[in-house]
Design a protein around this motif. Structure first.
Motif, short mmCIF file in Angstrom:
data_model
loop_
_atom_site.label_atom_id
_atom_site.label_comp_id
_atom_site.label_asym_id
_atom_site.label_seq_id
_atom_site.Cartn_x
_atom_site.Cartn_y
_atom_site.Cartn_z
N LEU A 277 2.46 8.02 -6.47
CA LEU A 277 2.43 7.79 -5.02
C LEU A 277 1.80 8.97 -4.29
N MET A 280 -1.73 8.57 -4.55
CA MET A 280 -2.22 7.48 -3.72
C MET A 280 -2.26 7.87 -2.25
N PHE A 283 -5.31 9.74 -1.76
CA PHE A 283 -6.42 8.79 -1.92
C PHE A 283 -6.60 7.97 -0.64
N ILE A 284 -5.48 7.54 -0.06
CA ILE A 284 -5.56 6.78 1.20
C ILE A 284 -6.21 7.65 2.27
N VAL B 251 -6.79 0.36 -1.38
CA VAL B 251 -5.96 1.50 -1.77
C VAL B 251 -4.59 1.43 -1.10
N VAL B 252 -4.56 1.01 0.17
CA VAL B 252 -3.27 0.86 0.85
C VAL B 252 -2.44 -0.23 0.15
N LEU B 254 -2.68 -1.31 -2.95
CA LEU B 254 -2.26 -0.88 -4.28
C LEU B 254 -1.12 0.14 -4.20
N THR B 255 -1.11 0.93 -3.12
CA THR B 255 -0.01 1.89 -2.97
C THR B 255 1.32 1.15 -2.80
#
Lengths: 299, 429
Positions: A277, A280, A283-284, B251-252, B254-255
């Motif tokens: 997480l 991520m 990444f976001i 990406v959001v 998948l998070t």
């Protein structure tokens, strides 16, 4: 204006990621002694949160006997340490629970999806695991002469089941089948709370109820009449670390052990999840920045 | 909509050599770089790509699950459990596959809602829409068969309940059920064929998705105004504009998916899914996975047999009505391009239809709730209300988009539509 919003969004995401990362990640407890939890383990302070057994049932009303049918909700008494995002098993308690399983439950309940080697996760040394495995005799074979033979268990063996097959289990248990325990916590609504409640739920049957032969009254078991006789009593198992062994502590320990048995990879999962997480979130942030930058000039 | 002709030669001689013989790079440039996207497409347009990603994720995790799976009634439950415990990262594979199905359906349901709301099913995208409904049906079949494979109590009994529905058809019903089961009960032959089909169908879906995208690239994407792009000013090239926008949305999404896998992998799963299937013991409450609940509620909303008055001859048993309504509720969607005759696509400019779409969403949630409850008392009534609205919706839509119905249903007065995407007053930047 739009640009400002973009920058703000990116900043928010990156900080949220950073804040998330700053929280202490749970360590997989390799040594039981290193764990401190809210389980009813050895510490006195933890005892108060869990030591109280469930409140006594209301006296059964006489007459048409509603007690025979009404369901009692499973109470949530113990603050289980493995719940929540950062929760992890109290391995000292899991070890004690394993002792309860080995001395009491394993007489009737199998644990067929586990191998003896899995016990190393509880903090036992390879030699201790070998000794546990060697304490059972398993049938192997056929050998070169075509004969089956007995040998001591090995860490790679699955837990030995108490009965050779379902019929034998039923024959020895008044027709009832003791369920396999490897998935019990996941296979029951309420999980650990259910196990704890059942173990603490044995009572004198209300006088208005006519019991089936060989059945026992348990206020938390959905139809109340359960084939399993009261399996655990105060002081039945003496823990090697001298932690309290009244019924509620024994029950909490074995429930924690069964939670581990049904989901042995939980700690690995949560630990990995936090890293994933965190990645991520960054990444976001990057993708949000890229999107904002590229769309800047679209009118 | 303007489509540039073949681009200039590639500077890389290898690429040029391949492209002259197999114009794969020309195709990629045409479809994924210069492909014109309406510049006002919002984030709801990202869910097609997200659904595609989920499909690939499901195929990849599924293939690895299959490598460790034993399609036999004696070994299936145990092999899944062994995958979770004894295969390296097997728990991750299984939880990703299990929750992946849910997130695939979330993406697809949002994608369908987008199509309904902005009129993406209308000319010239009727075929695109129909192919989409076929994908939805294939997905449902695949998910249903996949749910049977762990051979748990929920697997076995869910399979029993749903396959038994085919017994409702007159004359052929019983034979059909025996044929589906491969025997006289849900047993090893059923599991074997479900496994084979569950492996096959995702690749069929992949093929139909390819056709879906092909049709999309013929007509181009719809947009929130529902007005087709007229000048190059109305569009932006897919790359880098929508490649970044869709990637961000992905990406959001998948998070959220990963948060579920790692921290609440069992939130959508029944406890009975961890008990091995026992044909002799019915669980007291059989529920399908959440994404089937609205349709399950439609099935159970029909409780009255229709018989010839004053006789015991049943013309239409309740079960048959339910089965027809359940399958019909999805098949009906294929006819939507012709049910709705309004020339205006987007619900933005359709005051009545706009409210109706939101009512439909509420009805679906109500049906979902009704489907998750025991079929008694209030939930049945809620389910019946939801079912009534679900079917009334299409009838009302038929009339409001035409001339109304005898003064009961008005003809919809649509709002003025912007002349072009760039003239859309609401979305000027």
């Amino acid at each position: 204006m739009k640009r400002l919003l973009c920058v703000f969004a990116v900043a928010l995401l990156v900080t949220s990621g950073a804040v998330y990362a700053a929280k202490p990640a749970p360590k997989a407890p390799a040594k039981p002694a290193a764990t401190a939890t809210t389980m009813p383990s050895k510490g006195e302070k933890s005892a108060e949160s869990t030591a109280n057994p469930p409140p006594p049932a209301k006296p059964a009303p006489e007459g048409n006997c509603p007690a025979a049918t009404e369901e009692t909700a499973i109470p949530k008494i113990v603050n289980w340490p493995d719940r929540g995002v950062f929760g992890h098993y109290d391995m000292a308690s899991v070890q004690r629970g394993f002792q309860v399983y080995r001395e009491v439950c394993s007489n009737c309940h199998s644990l067929k999806f586990l191998s003896y080697r899995d016990l190393q996760q509880l903090g036992y040394t390879p030699d201790q695991v070998k000794a546990v495995a060697a304490s059972v005799t398993v049938q192997d074979g056929p050998n070169d002469e075509g004969q089956m033979f007995d040998r001591p268990g090995r860490p790679s063996d699955h837990f030995k089941s108490p009965f050779p097959n379902e019929k034998a289990a039923r024959a020895a248990n008044n027709g009832a089948l003791p369920p396999d325990m490897s998935l019990l916590v996941k296979a029951r609504e309420g999980g650990e709370d259910y196990i704890y409640a059942i173990l603490n739920g044995y009572e004198q049957a209300p006088s208005c109820v006519s019991m089936f032969p060989g059945m026992n009254w348990n206020k938390y078991f959905p139809p109340h009449q359960i084939a399993m006789p009261k399996p655990l009593n105060d002081g039945q198992v003496s823990f090697s670390d001298n932690s309290p062994n009244d019924l509620s502590h024994e029950a909490a320990n074995v429930a924690q052990f069964l939670a581990w048995a049904s989901e042995p990879h939980m700690e690995q999962r949560k630990e990995m999840g936090i890293k994933v997480l965190l990645f991520m979130f960054v990444f976001i942030g990057i993708m949000a920045a890229a999107k904002c930058k590229i769309w800047e000039d679209v009118r | 909509m303007s489509r540039p002709a073949n681009p200039e030669k590639f500077s890389n001689p290898c690429i040029q050599w391949i492209d002259e013989r197999l114009p794969i790079f020309t195709m990629l440039i045409k479809e994924y770089r210069v492909f014109p996207m309406p510049k006002n497409a919002n984030y709801l347009w990202s869910f097609g790509g997200i659904a595609m990603t989920m499909l690939i994720l499901m195929i990849v995790t599924g293939v690895f699950m299959a490598m460790n799976y034993d399609p036999n009634t004696h070994g299936a439950f145990e092999s899944v459990e062994r995958t979770m415990r004894d295969v390296n990262y097997g728990w991750l594979l299984r939880y990703a596959h299990m929750n992946g199905a849910s997130f695939f359906f979330i993406a697809v349901y949002i994608h369908v809602f987008r199509g309904l709301y902005y009129g993406s099913y209308k000319t010239p995208r009727e075929l695109l829409w129909i192919i989409g409904v076929i994908i939805l049906l294939l997905m449902m079949a695949t998910a249903f068969m996949g749910y049977a494979l762990p051979w748990s109590q929920m697997s076995g009994w869910g399979t029993t309940v749903i396959t038994s529905l085919f017994g409702a058809f007159p004359l052929v019903g019983d034979g059909l059920v025996t044929w589906l089961w491969g025997g006289f009960a849900v047993d090893n032959p059923t599991l074997n064929r479900f496994f084979a089909l569950h492996f096959l169908l995702p690749f069929v879906i992949l093929g139909v998705v390819f056709v879906h995208v092909w049709a999309l690239h013929q007509t181009g994407s719809n947009n929130p105004t529902g007005v087709e792009p007229k000048t190059p000013k109305d569009t932006v090239p897919f790359h880098p504009y929508f490649s970044t926008k869709d990637s961000f949305a992905l990406v959001v999404f998948l998070t959220l998916f990963l948060a579920m896998i790692f921290f609440a992998p069992l939130a959508l799963t029944e406890a009975d899914h961890f008990k091995q299937f026992d044909p002799m013991q019915t669980p007291d409450h059989i529920v399908p996975e959440w994404y089937f609940l609205p349709f399950y509620a439609i099935l159970r909303s029909f409780t009255l047999d229709i018989s010839i008055p004053f006789t015991n001859i049943i013309l239409l048993p309740a079960k048959l009505q339910g089965v027809v309504a359940m399958f019909g509720s999805i098949i009906l969607l294929m006819f939507l391009p012709w049910i709705d005759a309004s020339p205006v696509k987007s619900a933005r400019y359709r005051p009545i239809y706009r409210v109706m779409v939101f009512l439909l969403v509420i009805a679906m949630f109500a049906l979902g709730y009704a489907g998750s409850q025991k079929p008694e008392g209030l939930p049945v009534r809620i389910g019946q209300l939801g079912t009534a609205y679900y079917f009334a919706h299409w009838i009302i839509l038929w009339f409001i988009s035409r001339n109304g119905f005898m003064g009961v249903i008005p003809k919809e007065q649509t709002l003025p539509v912007p002349a072009s995407i760039s003239d859309d007053p609401c979305c000027k930047h």
